[in-house]
Scaffold this motif. Structure first.
Motif, PDB file in Angstrom:
ATOM      1  N   VAL A  82       0.843  -1.194   0.000  1.00  0.00           N
ATOM      2  CA  VAL A  82       0.000   0.000   0.000  1.00  0.00           C
ATOM      3  C   VAL A  82       0.886   1.254   0.000  1.00  0.00           C
ATOM      4  O   VAL A  82       1.823   1.359   0.781  1.00  0.00           O
ATOM      5  CB  VAL A  82      -0.925   0.026   1.240  1.00  0.00           C
ATOM      6  CG1 VAL A  82      -1.693   1.341   1.314  1.00  0.00           C
ATOM      7  CG2 VAL A  82      -1.878  -1.164   1.210  1.00  0.00           C
ATOM      8  N   LYS A  83       0.583   2.183  -0.886  1.00  0.00           N
ATOM      9  CA  LYS A  83       1.310   3.453  -0.952  1.00  0.00           C
ATOM     10  C   LYS A  83       0.676   4.427   0.045  1.00  0.00           C
ATOM     11  O   LYS A  83      -0.453   4.864  -0.135  1.00  0.00           O
ATOM     12  CB  LYS A  83       1.229   4.049  -2.365  1.00  0.00           C
ATOM     13  CG  LYS A  83       1.987   3.276  -3.421  1.00  0.00           C
ATOM     14  CD  LYS A  83       3.482   3.477  -3.272  1.00  0.00           C
ATOM     15  CE  LYS A  83       4.244   2.791  -4.394  1.00  0.00           C
ATOM     16  NZ  LYS A  83       5.715   2.909  -4.201  1.00  0.00           N
ATOM     17  N   TRP A  84       1.415   4.748   1.084  1.00  0.00           N
ATOM     18  CA  TRP A  84       0.894   5.632   2.124  1.00  0.00           C
ATOM     19  C   TRP A  84       1.417   7.051   1.951  1.00  0.00           C
ATOM     20  O   TRP A  84       2.607   7.272   1.721  1.00  0.00           O
ATOM     21  CB  TRP A  84       1.296   5.134   3.505  1.00  0.00           C
ATOM     22  CG  TRP A  84       0.345   4.132   4.081  1.00  0.00           C
ATOM     23  CD1 TRP A  84       0.464   2.769   4.052  1.00  0.00           C
ATOM     24  CD2 TRP A  84      -0.870   4.420   4.772  1.00  0.00           C
ATOM     25  NE1 TRP A  84      -0.615   2.196   4.678  1.00  0.00           N
ATOM     26  CE2 TRP A  84      -1.446   3.180   5.130  1.00  0.00           C
ATOM     27  CE3 TRP A  84      -1.517   5.604   5.104  1.00  0.00           C
ATOM     28  CZ2 TRP A  84      -2.654   3.097   5.819  1.00  0.00           C
ATOM     29  CZ3 TRP A  84      -2.724   5.522   5.791  1.00  0.00           C
ATOM     30  CH2 TRP A  84      -3.276   4.274   6.144  1.00  0.00           C
ATOM     31  N   THR A  85       0.518   8.019   2.100  1.00  0.00           N
ATOM     32  CA  THR A  85       0.860   9.434   2.174  1.00  0.00           C
ATOM     33  C   THR A  85       0.185   9.966   3.428  1.00  0.00           C
ATOM     34  O   THR A  85      -1.048   9.992   3.509  1.00  0.00           O
ATOM     35  CB  THR A  85       0.348  10.212   0.947  1.00  0.00           C
ATOM     36  OG1 THR A  85       0.967   9.707  -0.237  1.00  0.00           O
ATOM     37  CG2 THR A  85       0.657  11.699   1.082  1.00  0.00           C
ATOM     38  N   VAL A  86       0.978  10.343   4.436  1.00  0.00           N
ATOM     39  CA  VAL A  86       0.431  10.832   5.702  1.00  0.00           C
ATOM     40  C   VAL A  86       0.798  12.304   5.843  1.00  0.00           C
ATOM     41  O   VAL A  86       1.986  12.648   5.946  1.00  0.00           O
ATOM     42  CB  VAL A  86       0.976  10.027   6.894  1.00  0.00           C
ATOM     43  CG1 VAL A  86       0.328  10.510   8.197  1.00  0.00           C
ATOM     44  CG2 VAL A  86       0.731   8.534   6.707  1.00  0.00           C
ATOM     45  N   PHE A  87      -0.200  13.163   5.816  1.00  0.00           N
ATOM     46  CA  PHE A  87       0.059  14.601   5.895  1.00  0.00           C
ATOM     47  C   PHE A  87       0.558  14.988   7.287  1.00  0.00           C
ATOM     48  O   PHE A  87       0.058  14.499   8.299  1.00  0.00           O
ATOM     49  CB  PHE A  87      -1.196  15.391   5.529  1.00  0.00           C
ATOM     50  CG  PHE A  87      -1.596  15.247   4.094  1.00  0.00           C
ATOM     51  CD1 PHE A  87      -0.882  15.903   3.090  1.00  0.00           C
ATOM     52  CD2 PHE A  87      -2.657  14.436   3.725  1.00  0.00           C
ATOM     53  CE1 PHE A  87      -1.227  15.755   1.754  1.00  0.00           C
ATOM     54  CE2 PHE A  87      -3.015  14.285   2.398  1.00  0.00           C
ATOM     55  CZ  PHE A  87      -2.293  14.947   1.407  1.00  0.00           C
ATOM     56  N   GLU A  88       1.523  15.900   7.288  1.00  0.00           N
ATOM     57  CA  GLU A  88       2.115  16.327   8.555  1.00  0.00           C
ATOM     58  C   GLU A  88       1.172  17.222   9.363  1.00  0.00           C
ATOM     59  O   GLU A  88       1.087  17.103  10.580  1.00  0.00           O
ATOM     60  CB  GLU A  88       3.424  17.078   8.283  1.00  0.00           C
ATOM     61  CG  GLU A  88       4.127  17.539   9.542  1.00  0.00           C
ATOM     62  CD  GLU A  88       5.437  18.245   9.235  1.00  0.00           C
ATOM     63  OE1 GLU A  88       6.092  18.696  10.192  1.00  0.00           O
ATOM     64  OE2 GLU A  88       5.795  18.358   8.049  1.00  0.00           O
ATOM     65  N   LYS A  89       0.451  18.112   8.691  1.00  0.00           N
ATOM     66  CA  LYS A  89      -0.436  19.042   9.382  1.00  0.00           C
ATOM     67  C   LYS A  89      -1.835  18.436   9.529  1.00  0.00           C
ATOM     68  O   LYS A  89      -2.351  17.809   8.602  1.00  0.00           O
ATOM     69  CB  LYS A  89      -0.528  20.373   8.628  1.00  0.00           C
ATOM     70  CG  LYS A  89       0.826  21.059   8.439  1.00  0.00           C
ATOM     71  CD  LYS A  89       1.484  21.391   9.773  1.00  0.00           C
ATOM     72  CE  LYS A  89       2.810  22.111   9.557  1.00  0.00           C
ATOM     73  NZ  LYS A  89       3.503  22.370  10.848  1.00  0.00           N
ATOM     74  N   PRO A  90      -2.471  18.653  10.676  1.00  0.00           N
ATOM     75  CA  PRO A  90      -3.815  18.097  10.890  1.00  0.00           C
ATOM     76  C   PRO A  90      -4.910  19.030  10.376  1.00  0.00           C
ATOM     77  O   PRO A  90      -4.667  20.204  10.090  1.00  0.00           O
ATOM     78  CB  PRO A  90      -3.895  17.992  12.414  1.00  0.00           C
ATOM     79  CG  PRO A  90      -3.093  19.183  12.883  1.00  0.00           C
ATOM     80  CD  PRO A  90      -1.937  19.290  11.901  1.00  0.00           C
ATOM     81  N   ILE A  91      -6.109  18.487  10.243  1.00  0.00           N
ATOM     82  CA  ILE A  91      -7.304  19.299  10.049  1.00  0.00           C
ATOM     83  C   ILE A  91      -8.040  19.298  11.387  1.00  0.00           C
ATOM     84  O   ILE A  91      -7.641  18.616  12.325  1.00  0.00           O
ATOM     85  CB  ILE A  91      -8.209  18.750   8.924  1.00  0.00           C
ATOM     86  CG1 ILE A  91      -8.689  17.324   9.245  1.00  0.00           C
ATOM     87  CG2 ILE A  91      -7.481  18.785   7.589  1.00  0.00           C
ATOM     88  CD1 ILE A  91      -9.753  16.810   8.283  1.00  0.00           C
ATOM     89  N   GLU A  92      -9.133  20.063  11.460  1.00  0.00           N
ATOM     90  CA  GLU A  92      -9.850  20.164  12.728  1.00  0.00           C
ATOM     91  C   GLU A  92     -11.270  19.609  12.629  1.00  0.00           C
ATOM     92  O   GLU A  92     -11.891  19.637  11.576  1.00  0.00           O
ATOM     93  CB  GLU A  92      -9.926  21.626  13.182  1.00  0.00           C
ATOM     94  CG  GLU A  92      -8.582  22.232  13.525  1.00  0.00           C
ATOM     95  CD  GLU A  92      -8.700  23.653  14.066  1.00  0.00           C
ATOM     96  OE1 GLU A  92      -9.846  24.170  14.190  1.00  0.00           O
ATOM     97  OE2 GLU A  92      -7.645  24.254  14.374  1.00  0.00           O
ATOM     98  N   MET A  93     -11.741  19.097  13.774  1.00  0.00           N
ATOM     99  CA  MET A  93     -13.141  18.748  13.962  1.00  0.00           C
ATOM    100  C   MET A  93     -13.515  19.234  15.348  1.00  0.00           C
ATOM    101  O   MET A  93     -12.667  19.317  16.240  1.00  0.00           O
ATOM    102  CB  MET A  93     -13.369  17.236  13.839  1.00  0.00           C
ATOM    103  CG  MET A  93     -13.247  16.709  12.417  1.00  0.00           C
ATOM    104  SD  MET A  93     -13.470  14.906  12.322  1.00  0.00           S
ATOM    105  CE  MET A  93     -15.155  14.739  12.882  1.00  0.00           C
ATOM    106  N   SER A  94     -14.778  19.552  15.542  1.00  0.00           N
ATOM    107  CA  SER A  94     -15.207  20.056  16.842  1.00  0.00           C
ATOM    108  C   SER A  94     -15.248  18.939  17.872  1.00  0.00           C
ATOM    109  O   SER A  94     -15.318  17.751  17.533  1.00  0.00           O
ATOM    110  CB  SER A  94     -16.586  20.702  16.730  1.00  0.00           C
ATOM    111  OG  SER A  94     -17.577  19.721  16.468  1.00  0.00           O
ATOM    112  N   LYS A  95     -15.212  19.334  19.129  1.00  0.00           N
ATOM    113  CA  LYS A  95     -15.324  18.370  20.219  1.00  0.00           C
ATOM    114  C   LYS A  95     -16.609  17.572  20.087  1.00  0.00           C
ATOM    115  O   LYS A  95     -16.644  16.364  20.328  1.00  0.00           O
ATOM    116  CB  LYS A  95     -15.290  19.107  21.562  1.00  0.00           C
ATOM    117  CG  LYS A  95     -15.357  18.197  22.785  1.00  0.00           C
ATOM    118  CD  LYS A  95     -15.233  18.991  24.067  1.00  0.00           C
ATOM    119  CE  LYS A  95     -15.244  18.079  25.289  1.00  0.00           C
ATOM    120  NZ  LYS A  95     -15.085  18.866  26.551  1.00  0.00           N
TER     121      LYS A  95
END
Length: 268
Positions: free
Chosen positions: A232-245
């Motif tokens: 499997v070719k993995w690409t893991v982004f360094e910066k996160p996105i947000e979701m509310s609590k």
């Protein structure tokens, strides 16, 4: 080999290679991309493994001989990415993401909430090969770790090429502002396992599910769910996105913990 691709506004791409020659992992890895191979495949195996007890990650290889890679594999996912082990070098090609708003159907497959594509209009190009988006789904806490730490959740966007090879984009999720791109999906989160998919009335804006900064770690790994298929070719982004609590809590009410622990990295 582990590498970090940094996509900049200018047509300049950097790649960071993990100091350890190979980022291939041993042990176990769980990419819900397992569900990617087809919804049928996911349903066939859904009653035979879980995230706890006698059918938890440490026992996946015992449940079915087809899951042997979960314990004997050499490049298993997820992994812990240590930033201190990364070094810079020039990359030959950048990751190209071709996303547009699209309609999805959603399901609860007993392991996660998964959104399945209605058409094949979205894709990524990695190392010159095109992979079509098949589905995306969520884990809590995150499966990959950065410097030994987990995020609250992780999003996996699963793609396949014409030969069935898999490429996954991993996006870390932290608690913060409400993610409006997921509102329509979260409004109908199926709390129980579904027999039939639920159609979303509004398109999902896929680009908004990715961080603005596209710096990412690339490595060859596996699915993080049985049968833990490798290649499997993995690409893991360094910066996160947000979701509310509130959004994170809603998912955890259904799946309190649906992550596979990080796997050992085999160094050459």
């Amino acid at each position: 080999m582990m590498k970090k691709i940094v996509n900049q506004i200018l047509p300049v791409t950097l790649s960071l290679a993990l100091a350890a020659c190979s980022v291939q992992s041993a042990g176990q890895r769980e990419e819900h991309a397992a569900d990617t191979n087809e919804k049928k495949e996911s349903k066939l195996s859904s009653d035979h493994w879980s995230y706890e007890g006698d059918t938890g990650p440490e026992h996946w290889g015992e449940i079915d001989p087809a899951n042997s890679a979960c314990v004997n594999g050499s490049e298993q996912s997820p992994i812990n990415i240590e930033f201190s082990q990364v070094q810079t070098k020039k990359a030959a090609e950048a990751l190209n993401i071709n996303y547009q708003p699209a309609l999805f159907t959603i399901m609860n497959n007993g392991h996660t909430v998964q959104a399945n594509t209605v058409d094949d209009g979205n894709s990524v190009v990695i190392e010159g090969k095109e992979y079509k988006l098949v589905q995306f789904h969520f884990h809590t806490p995150s499966e990959h770790q950065f410097n030994g730490q987990n995020y609250e959740m992780e999003l996996h966007l699963v793609h396949k090429d014409m030969r069935g090879k898999i490429a996954v984009l991993g996006v870390m999720i932290k608690e913060g502002e409400e993610n409006e791109s997921l509102t329509s999906l979260w409004n109908v989160l199926p709390k129980e396992k579904t027999e039939n998919d639920i159609s979303l009335n509004e398109p999902v804006h896929l680009e908004a599910l990715l961080p603005d900064d596209r710096s990412a770690f690339h490595y060859d790994g596996s699915l993080t769910t049985p049968p833990c298929t490798e290649g499997v070719k993995w690409t893991v982004f360094e910066k996160p996105i947000e979701m509310s609590k509130k959004q994170i809590h809603a998912f955890r009410q259904i799946f309190p913990d649906n992550h596979r622990p990080v796997q050992a990295i085999i160094k050459e």
